[in-house]
Design a protein around this motif. Structure first.
Motif, PDB file in Angstrom:
ATOM      1  N   ILE A 423       0.836  -1.199   0.000  1.00  0.00           N
ATOM      2  CA  ILE A 423       0.000   0.000   0.000  1.00  0.00           C
ATOM      3  C   ILE A 423       0.869   1.247   0.000  1.00  0.00           C
ATOM      4  O   ILE A 423       2.001   1.241   0.498  1.00  0.00           O
ATOM      5  CB  ILE A 423      -0.967   0.044   1.203  1.00  0.00           C
ATOM      6  N   ASP A 424       0.323   2.300  -0.580  1.00  0.00           N
ATOM      7  CA  ASP A 424       0.875   3.646  -0.439  1.00  0.00           C
ATOM      8  C   ASP A 424      -0.053   4.429   0.476  1.00  0.00           C
ATOM      9  O   ASP A 424      -1.281   4.410   0.287  1.00  0.00           O
ATOM     10  CB  ASP A 424       0.967   4.352  -1.793  1.00  0.00           C
ATOM     11  N   LEU A 425       0.508   5.085   1.470  1.00  0.00           N
ATOM     12  CA  LEU A 425      -0.249   5.963   2.356  1.00  0.00           C
ATOM     13  C   LEU A 425       0.086   7.388   1.944  1.00  0.00           C
ATOM     14  O   LEU A 425       1.212   7.851   2.149  1.00  0.00           O
ATOM     15  CB  LEU A 425       0.131   5.703   3.816  1.00  0.00           C
ATOM     16  N   VAL A 426      -0.891   8.079   1.321  1.00  0.00           N
ATOM     17  CA  VAL A 426      -0.599   9.373   0.707  1.00  0.00           C
ATOM     18  C   VAL A 426      -1.551  10.440   1.233  1.00  0.00           C
ATOM     19  O   VAL A 426      -2.625  10.146   1.764  1.00  0.00           O
ATOM     20  CB  VAL A 426      -0.699   9.298  -0.833  1.00  0.00           C
ATOM     21  N   LYS A 436       2.209  12.117  -2.888  1.00  0.00           N
ATOM     22  CA  LYS A 436       3.129  12.315  -1.770  1.00  0.00           C
ATOM     23  C   LYS A 436       2.739  11.408  -0.609  1.00  0.00           C
ATOM     24  O   LYS A 436       1.600  11.432  -0.153  1.00  0.00           O
ATOM     25  CB  LYS A 436       3.096  13.772  -1.312  1.00  0.00           C
ATOM     26  N   GLY A 437       3.701  10.601  -0.150  1.00  0.00           N
ATOM     27  CA  GLY A 437       3.405   9.739   0.976  1.00  0.00           C
ATOM     28  C   GLY A 437       4.470   8.691   1.200  1.00  0.00           C
ATOM     29  O   GLY A 437       5.622   8.849   0.785  1.00  0.00           O
ATOM     30  N   MET A 438       4.060   7.604   1.853  1.00  0.00           N
ATOM     31  CA  MET A 438       4.983   6.531   2.230  1.00  0.00           C
ATOM     32  C   MET A 438       4.482   5.211   1.657  1.00  0.00           C
ATOM     33  O   MET A 438       3.285   4.982   1.548  1.00  0.00           O
ATOM     34  CB  MET A 438       5.052   6.416   3.756  1.00  0.00           C
ATOM     35  N   ARG A 439       5.419   4.331   1.335  1.00  0.00           N
ATOM     36  CA  ARG A 439       5.078   3.001   0.829  1.00  0.00           C
ATOM     37  C   ARG A 439       5.332   1.969   1.922  1.00  0.00           C
ATOM     38  O   ARG A 439       6.327   2.029   2.650  1.00  0.00           O
ATOM     39  CB  ARG A 439       5.891   2.681  -0.416  1.00  0.00           C
TER      40      ARG A 439
END
Length: 526
Positions: A423-426, A436-439
């Motif tokens: 998942i990407d948390l954007v 823009k976010g974290m993987r």
């Protein structure tokens, strides 16, 4: 002033015209010999009203073991059934029902002169004002709420709209409810399609508006509606047994309503089989001795033609789910609508370490229950999206304080394939996922056990994830040929109606889904 709760109504014009080949497969599991098994099941109906018509042909019914008796039956509502009996069964029984249906939903403007309260109800429709054990329209709590919702309504249209919008705004879809009656639904604000129908009908009948439940099949094939700003509202449903309602207008006749999706029409994904006072009149049943065998139903559908041409005419804003409608004009001026309240966001639980999200789901969905000596079909079905296809899916959530995210879990099921999921948390950008976010850490599919039902899949992050107050998106991604489903709850039980999106292009996020995915976030307060 009319005391109305307004859903986010999308008023459409156009048509859906579908020709569908349907196969219902019913299986009874015979674990030990049965001396007798009798099965009563509905036959697809033909009907037409001001906005929907349905024709069926080519009906074929085949049995893996020939019954000793096959009878035709009809009830007081005009529903048609087959009643079949087997004796001395040693092996499993399968019933295959195949037919072709043509369903047309025409969304054109209609006009009603029906005032509220109704001046009179034809003798033939008085039956549909009756209170029953499942539709307690004479209970004081039902009567009080119904009068409050419709106070000041000048037309039947306003009264029906007030009641349906209350139901869609306040009842959360849940699986395997212990009861299906209107009073339980009102008290718990939860239930499945039968609960939605029973509460809607109880509130309508309490103020003298005839209504009846419809039993049939819903189909999962999605369809899109343009809603402006390069957005499309995607309508998806589970495939299997479903219940909705019909409401009587003196000058328009019976109109189709689905309290989870639409008013004054239902889509070509609704196949009507029966109607009645409540779900006791519409559901398939069976009896057997010396025990009741397990029951399973599978519905397959192939769209032979699927012509959809819809235009957005107007919309009415509100804090909850989208509700679809055609345009219905009334002869008296509509009263001024109340100012809509802001969206009420879910509140975070207390404590230093917290869990929050859209967290309720069944590992398995019940499709029948036992009433006395009889098995009764439940109009429930699995609702999940195949999320490792060509589309990318995302679910939003909002927080009102600073948090450190530990894990994010999704209710999923592995069907096979190979590759990975992550998942990407954007962050949010204009109501859509940003870049823009974290993987998360990557999960190889081989590390996920394949088993029946749905279960939590946990995603963790290699680095600390600190989120400030705001709106964020969970974006599911995959590699290889992963075959995974993500469970969802119909309607929008968690947040706003735009909280679930998908995209074919990877970044446009043009499609708004009519459900919320099931997810859980574990975090620390900072």
């Amino acid at each position: 002033m009319c005391n109305l709760a307004y859903a986010k109504t999308v008023i459409l014009e156009g048509k859906l015209n579908s020709r569908i080949s349907v196969n219902q497969q019913i299986d009874f599991s015979i674990d030990k010999p049965l001396s007798v098994l009798t099965f009563k099941f509905a036959i697809p109906s033909e009907f037409n009203n001001k906005s929907v018509s349905q024709k069926t042909h080519g009906l074929s019914i085949k049995f893996s073991q020939q019954p000793v008796k096959i009878e035709d039956a009809a009830d007081e509502f005009g529903n048609r059934f087959k009643v079949v009996t087997w004796n001395n069964l040693q092996n499993d029984v399968r019933v295959n029902i195949t037919f072709e249906t043509n369903i047309k939903s025409e969304l054109s403007a209609m006009e009603s002169k029906a005032l509220f309260p109704l001046n009179s109800v034809p003798t033939g429709e008085l039956l549909y004002l009756k209170s029953t054990e499942l539709v307690q329209s004479n209970h004081p709590d039902i009567v009080s709420l119904s009068k409050k919702l419709t106070s000041g309504a000048a037309t039947e249209y306003e009264a029906v709209t007030a009641i349906l919008n209350y139901v869609i705004d306040n009842v959360k879809y849940t699986y395997n409810p212990p009861r299906y009656d209107a009073l339980y639904t009102l008290k718990t604000k939860s239930g499945n399609c039968q609960n939605f129908a029973h509460l809607s009908m109880a509130l309508l009948r309490a103020v003298g508006i005839p209504s009846r439940i419809v039993g049939g099949i819903s189909l999962k094939q999605s369809w899109k509606i343009p809603v402006g700003n390069n957005n499309f509202l995607v309508q998806s449903m589970g495939q299997g047994g479903h219940a909705w309602i019909e409401v009587y207008f003196p000058d328009l006749g019976w109109l189709s309503y689905d309290p989870q999706q639409s008013k004054q029409f239902t889509s070509s994904r609704h196949i009507k089989q029966t109607h009645g006072l409540d779900s006791d009149d519409i559901n398939d049943t069976w009896k057997a001795a010396p025990y009741l065998p397990d029951y399973k139903e599978t519905v397959d559908a192939k769209f032979l033609d699927d012509a959809i041409s819809l235009q957005l005419k107007s919309s009415e804003r509100s804090p909850r789910s989208y509700f679809l409608s055609n345009n219905l004009f009334v002869k008296v001026p509509l009263v001024e609508k109340p100012k809509l309240p802001p969206v009420e966001r879910p509140k975070l639980p207390p404590g230093k370490v917290i869990e929050f999200g859209n967290m309720e789901f069944p590992s398995l969905v019940d499709i029948y229950h036992v009433v006395g000596d009889k098995g009764v079909k439940i109009l429930d079905k699995e609702t999940a999206e195949y999320v490792t296809s060509k589309y990318v899916y995302a679910q939003a959530f909002e927080i009102d304080e600073r948090l450190k995210i530990n894990t994010i879990s999704l209710a999923m099921r592995k069907f096979g394939g190979d590759g990975t999921i992550y998942i990407d948390l954007v962050s949010d950008e204009g109501g859509r996922p940003s870049l823009k976010g974290m993987r998360s850490a990557i999960l190889p599919l081989e590390s996920i056990n394949k088993r029946s039902g749905y279960y939590w899949i946990d995603f963790s992050f290699l680095d600390d994830v600190i989120l400030e107050k705001g709106r964020y998106w969970i974006v599911l991604r995959h590699s290889g040929e992963a075959i995974m489903n993500w469970f969802y709850i119909p309607g929008n039980p968690y947040g706003d109606s735009d909280d679930t999106r998908s995209t074919l292009k990877g970044y446009k996020w043009e499609d708004i889904q009519n459900y919320d995915f099931v997810f859980k976030i574990k975090a620390n307060r900072l």
